[in-house]
Design a protein around this motif. Structure first.
Motif, PDB file in Angstrom:
ATOM      1  N   TYR A  22     -35.373 -80.910   6.277  1.00  0.00           N
ATOM      2  CA  TYR A  22     -34.451 -81.108   5.162  1.00  0.00           C
ATOM      3  C   TYR A  22     -33.002 -80.981   5.611  1.00  0.00           C
ATOM      4  O   TYR A  22     -32.689 -80.338   6.607  1.00  0.00           O
ATOM      5  CB  TYR A  22     -34.708 -80.074   4.068  1.00  0.00           C
ATOM      6  CG  TYR A  22     -36.071 -80.164   3.479  1.00  0.00           C
ATOM      7  CD1 TYR A  22     -36.535 -81.370   2.956  1.00  0.00           C
ATOM      8  CD2 TYR A  22     -36.907 -79.053   3.441  1.00  0.00           C
ATOM      9  CE1 TYR A  22     -37.807 -81.455   2.421  1.00  0.00           C
ATOM     10  CE2 TYR A  22     -38.170 -79.133   2.904  1.00  0.00           C
ATOM     11  CZ  TYR A  22     -38.622 -80.342   2.397  1.00  0.00           C
ATOM     12  OH  TYR A  22     -39.858 -80.429   1.868  1.00  0.00           O
ATOM     13  N   ASN A  43     -42.246 -84.694  -2.477  1.00  0.00           N
ATOM     14  CA  ASN A  43     -41.648 -86.024  -2.642  1.00  0.00           C
ATOM     15  C   ASN A  43     -42.417 -87.102  -1.895  1.00  0.00           C
ATOM     16  O   ASN A  43     -41.948 -88.223  -1.758  1.00  0.00           O
ATOM     17  CB  ASN A  43     -40.197 -86.016  -2.171  1.00  0.00           C
ATOM     18  CG  ASN A  43     -39.340 -85.141  -3.061  1.00  0.00           C
ATOM     19  OD1 ASN A  43     -39.583 -85.070  -4.273  1.00  0.00           O
ATOM     20  ND2 ASN A  43     -38.393 -84.451  -2.469  1.00  0.00           N
ATOM     21  N   ASP A  51     -31.408 -79.291   0.621  1.00  0.00           N
ATOM     22  CA  ASP A  51     -31.512 -80.500  -0.199  1.00  0.00           C
ATOM     23  C   ASP A  51     -32.794 -81.222   0.187  1.00  0.00           C
ATOM     24  O   ASP A  51     -32.875 -81.858   1.235  1.00  0.00           O
ATOM     25  CB  ASP A  51     -30.283 -81.387   0.058  1.00  0.00           C
ATOM     26  CG  ASP A  51     -30.325 -82.629  -0.815  1.00  0.00           C
ATOM     27  OD1 ASP A  51     -31.301 -82.780  -1.596  1.00  0.00           O
ATOM     28  OD2 ASP A  51     -29.398 -83.444  -0.702  1.00  0.00           O
ATOM     29  N   LYS A  52     -33.830 -81.096  -0.669  1.00  0.00           N
ATOM     30  CA  LYS A  52     -35.134 -81.635  -0.292  1.00  0.00           C
ATOM     31  C   LYS A  52     -35.180 -83.154  -0.355  1.00  0.00           C
ATOM     32  O   LYS A  52     -36.051 -83.782   0.232  1.00  0.00           O
ATOM     33  CB  LYS A  52     -36.220 -81.052  -1.206  1.00  0.00           C
ATOM     34  CG  LYS A  52     -36.458 -79.576  -0.929  1.00  0.00           C
ATOM     35  CD  LYS A  52     -37.826 -79.135  -1.400  1.00  0.00           C
ATOM     36  CE  LYS A  52     -38.103 -77.731  -0.908  1.00  0.00           C
ATOM     37  NZ  LYS A  52     -39.399 -77.238  -1.292  1.00  0.00           N
ATOM     38  N   LYS A  53     -34.238 -83.757  -1.079  1.00  0.00           N
ATOM     39  CA  LYS A  53     -34.228 -85.210  -1.189  1.00  0.00           C
ATOM     40  C   LYS A  53     -33.766 -85.861   0.114  1.00  0.00           C
ATOM     41  O   LYS A  53     -34.252 -86.903   0.516  1.00  0.00           O
ATOM     42  CB  LYS A  53     -33.286 -85.627  -2.330  1.00  0.00           C
ATOM     43  CG  LYS A  53     -33.813 -85.278  -3.689  1.00  0.00           C
ATOM     44  CD  LYS A  53     -34.628 -86.423  -4.259  1.00  0.00           C
ATOM     45  CE  LYS A  53     -35.437 -86.003  -5.460  1.00  0.00           C
ATOM     46  NZ  LYS A  53     -34.649 -85.290  -6.490  1.00  0.00           N
ATOM     47  N   ALA A  54     -32.748 -85.221   0.723  1.00  0.00           N
ATOM     48  CA  ALA A  54     -32.169 -85.818   1.927  1.00  0.00           C
ATOM     49  C   ALA A  54     -32.979 -85.386   3.145  1.00  0.00           C
ATOM     50  O   ALA A  54     -32.882 -84.259   3.586  1.00  0.00           O
ATOM     51  CB  ALA A  54     -30.721 -85.382   2.076  1.00  0.00           C
ATOM     52  N   ARG A  55     -33.799 -86.300   3.630  1.00  0.00           N
ATOM     53  CA  ARG A  55     -34.639 -85.961   4.777  1.00  0.00           C
ATOM     54  C   ARG A  55     -33.955 -86.379   6.059  1.00  0.00           C
ATOM     55  O   ARG A  55     -33.289 -87.396   6.124  1.00  0.00           O
ATOM     56  CB  ARG A  55     -35.973 -86.692   4.678  1.00  0.00           C
ATOM     57  CG  ARG A  55     -36.842 -86.198   3.554  1.00  0.00           C
ATOM     58  CD  ARG A  55     -38.071 -87.059   3.472  1.00  0.00           C
ATOM     59  NE  ARG A  55     -39.017 -86.505   2.533  1.00  0.00           N
ATOM     60  CZ  ARG A  55     -40.209 -87.042   2.320  1.00  0.00           C
ATOM     61  NH1 ARG A  55     -40.569 -88.142   2.964  1.00  0.00           N
ATOM     62  NH2 ARG A  55     -41.030 -86.485   1.463  1.00  0.00           N
TER      63      ARG A  55
END
Lengths: 377, 337
Positions: A92, A83, A111-115
């Motif tokens: 993550y 990302n 959840d790789k989107k929520a850093r």
């Protein structure tokens, strides 16, 4: 030989002859590379143990547990993934969910989107350091929690626990070594100074205690601790036991040394001047082998730490909420842990390094304190 | 011959004295535990539904001889202990000697096997490293002996368990296969036992090996430089023959002398390793007795037996040394000359 090179040579010789015992030992110690490396590692570990509450992000007891990340795997901070790249390292976000898809078992989903971005000097769990009440930790994350070494079954951060455990082990070792040292000085001192029948009786006793395997004896003593004692009381009791059993080896060395030294002329001179026995032991005999004693103390330190680990491991030593390596390893023989949660073993690496550092420094000190080591080999 | 007999007798008396002191320590430990056998036994009966009064406890105390003074009870205990009778376990209500016999022999066997293994490895390796000038070899061995201290047997056992579980999916624990555990001793059971026992033997031998290599190496390097070795070389003896016939024989004395302490070190770690590898022998019984059931009678008997075997080995090595080493023999036979 030209005059220019002779002058500094002369100077260094003069420095050599006027150097104190301590300076000579330090000079020899510095030449030993592995001992110096050991010293650096040891100093780092001691400092990180002392400052553990600041260096680690969370409270090592249940107060600092992460309810949403039980038996969680280590999270490694990264700076880029599919990302995109980030200047700030991040980990993550994980969530525990269960649904029909997972057969209604709790699973951890990444959840790789929520850093979660790393933060520097955030406010976190309160702690006490050198009498000050503080909240600032070295690092943390902006949302949720970060677990560099993963978490255990209760959600406690293994990274935080490891550094607190180093602190505990050092404290146990220090108390144990100190007690053993005092006992060894008294018993070995009396035995070696008086000699004769006193010596024979004390040696008989010392040798008998030395024949009993130490850890089974520790276990027998540790079994006395009533279960209702607080963790702190246990801690002091266990350290005391380690000291009470650790003295014989040291006492023997003190005695052997005293037996050879007490016939020297300077002791006779002191005695003829009317000095008391206690005075001769304290002012004349003890300083003659301080360096040996220090070396022995450093060498016996790891034994104390490892004995404590063994005791706590089988459940007779320290208990939660005090952290020590033994306490942390209590549950690792379960097949579940062996198969799925191998990060429980990360603290072992730190302890092997800690003990190795002690051994290297001890060996280096022993060579350095030996005034004849220069002539050997 | 007279002097030799006297020497052996002296050593035997010393060994007995040591054992008596140790037994006193062990017995005091057993006594210091709050509550005595009678109370614990009747507390157990109480949970089973029978009504217990103070008078019952007193009666049980008299039956067990607990009303007698401490010294008398100690003397009685040690008198029986030397005859191999440790009385009954307070909790299990079983005869301790019967309970222990097999298990203690297994423990002793494993520990002695570990000791033999340690020296089988340490003697050649130590001799080679003392005589070789290879830096790589020497540094490797130094690291191994340091690791022997830093990675104690029980941590090694944990690591091997972790490794074997991850790689083979089998934790390699236990002393017998499940179907053999309760079978009487037979050829098959013995074979099954050997198939399982090699791992504890190796693990228990690990620290001992590391220490032994260091000892052998240090002793050999001291001896190799001496003049009698140079003289032997000048006479044309070389290689293994030289080492075996001259310096190795000198170095053997201190090694034999230190065997007792090596056994001590192995026993030291036996209980914890036994717990990790779920060995069903005296070591794990000791932990069971101390950590779970608080059975001081059993624990005392085990510690006494462990120490007794070390004292016996020390005695045996002293006598052996007097036979093997002409210098020691001479100092005994020669009397005050």
């Amino acid at each position: 030989m030209s005059k220019t090179s002779a002058a500094p040579d002369h100077k260094s010789k003069e420095a050599y002859f006027t150097a104190t015992q301590g300076q000579l030992i330090w000079a020899r110690f510095k030449r030993n590379k592995s001992a110096m490396a050991g010293l650096v590692v040891l100093a780092t570990l001691i400092l990180s143990g002392l400052f553990a509450p600041f260096l680690t992000p969370y409270d090592p007891t249940v107060a600092g547990r992460d309810m949403s990340y039980l038996n969680g795997a280590p999270q490694i901070p990264r700076m880029w993934d599919e990302n995109g790249f980030s200047w700030r390292p991040f980990v993550y976000t994980t969530k525990r969910t269960r649904s029909i898809k997972t057969n209604f078992r709790w699973v951890t989903v990444v959840d790789k989107k929520a850093r979660r971005y790393l933060t520097f000097l955030p406010k976190g769990d309160p702690y006490k350091l050198f009498g000050m009440h503080l909240r600032t930790h070295l690092f943390g994350v902006d949302k949720g929690k970060i677990h560099l070494f993963g978490t255990d079954a209760a959600g406690k951060d293994i990274f935080s626990r490891t550094f607190h455990a180093i602190n505990t082990s050092l404290a146990v070792g220090t108390i144990g070594v100190f007690l053993a040292f005092v006992l060894a000085l008294i018993i070995g001192g009396i035995s070696g100074f008086y000699g004769g029948i006193t010596d024979s009786v004390l040696q008989m006793l010392t040798d008998s205690i030395r024949t009993v395997p130490a850890i089974p004896l520790f276990m027998a003593l540790a079994a006395f601790v009533p279960p209702e004692w607080s963790a702190e009381a246990r801690f002091f009791f266990i350290s005391t036991i380690l000291g009470l059993i650790g003295w014989p080896t040291l006492a023997r060395r003190v005695r052997t040394h005293l037996l050879t030294e007490r016939n020297q002329d300077y002791v006779l001179a002191a005695r003829l001047s009317g000095a008391s026995a206690a005075h001769i032991i304290r002012r004349h005999l003890l300083p003659s082998f301080t360096s040996y004693i220090i070396v022995d103390l450093v060498i016996s330190f790891p034994y104390m730490v490892l004995s404590e680990t063994a005791l706590s491991f089988i459940g007779l030593g320290l208990k939660d909420p005090v952290n020590s390596l033994g306490v942390m390893l209590q549950n690792v023989t379960k097949a579940d842990v062996l198969l799925n949660y191998q990060w429980y073993f990360i603290p072992v690496i730190f302890f092997i390094v800690l003990v190795l550092a002690f051994v290297f420094v001890g060996d280096g000190l022993r060579d350095a304190a030996d005034p004849y080591s220069d002539n050997k080999s | 011959m007279y002097q030799f007999t006297r020497f052996v007798a002296m050593r035997a008396v010393m060994a007995m004295l040591t054992l008596i002191i140790v037994s006193f320590i062990v017995f005091s430990l057993m006594e210091m535990v709050p509550g005595d056998c009678a109370e614990r036994y009747l507390a157990f009966k109480n949970t089973q539904g029978s009504m217990i009064s103070i008078a019952d406890i007193e009666a049980e105390r008299i039956r067990l001889g607990l009303d007698k003074p401490f010294m008398v009870r100690w003397l009685v205990w040690i008198w029986h202990a030397f005859q191999g009778d440790f009385g009954e376990s307070c909790i299990l209500r079983l005869n301790i000697s019967q309970l222990l016999s097999d298990k203690f022999l297994i423990s002793l066997g494993i520990a002695l096997a570990a000791l033999v293994l340690a020296y089988l490895i340490a003697l050649p390796v130590g001799i080679i490293s003392a005589t070789s000038k290879s830096k790589v070899l020497n540094n490797t061995l130094r690291l191994v002996s340091y690791l022997g201290l830093a990675l104690p047997n029980f941590l090694l056992a944990l690591m091997i368990m972790l490794f074997s579980t991850v790689v083979y999916g089998n934790s390699l624990t236990g002393l017998f296969s499940p179907q053999m555990r309760d079978a009487p001793w037979s050829w098959d059971k013995a074979m099954d036992f050997l198939g399982h026992a090699w791992l504890p033997v190796f693990i228990l031998g690990w620290s001992a090996t590391a220490f032994a290599i260091q000892t052998v190496r240090a002793l050999m390097s001291d001896e190799v430089g001496k003049l009698y070795v140079t003289a032997a070389k000048a006479r044309g003896i070389s290689g293994w023959r030289l080492l075996r016939r001259y310096p190795a024989r000198h170095a053997l004395g201190p090694i034999i002398n230190s065997l007792g302490f090596d056994l001590n070190r192995i026993f030291n770690e036996l209980p914890v390793v036994a717990l990790i590898l779920t060995l069903t022998e005296a070591g794990s019984l000791l932990i069971e007795a101390l950590a779970r059931s608080n059975d001081q009678q059993l624990a005392g008997a085990i510690i006494f037996l462990l120490t007794g075997s070390i004292v016996a080995l020390n005695f045996a090595t002293d006598v052996l040394l007097a036979i093997v080493d002409p210098r020691v023999r001479h100092s005994i036979m020669g009397g005050g000359k």
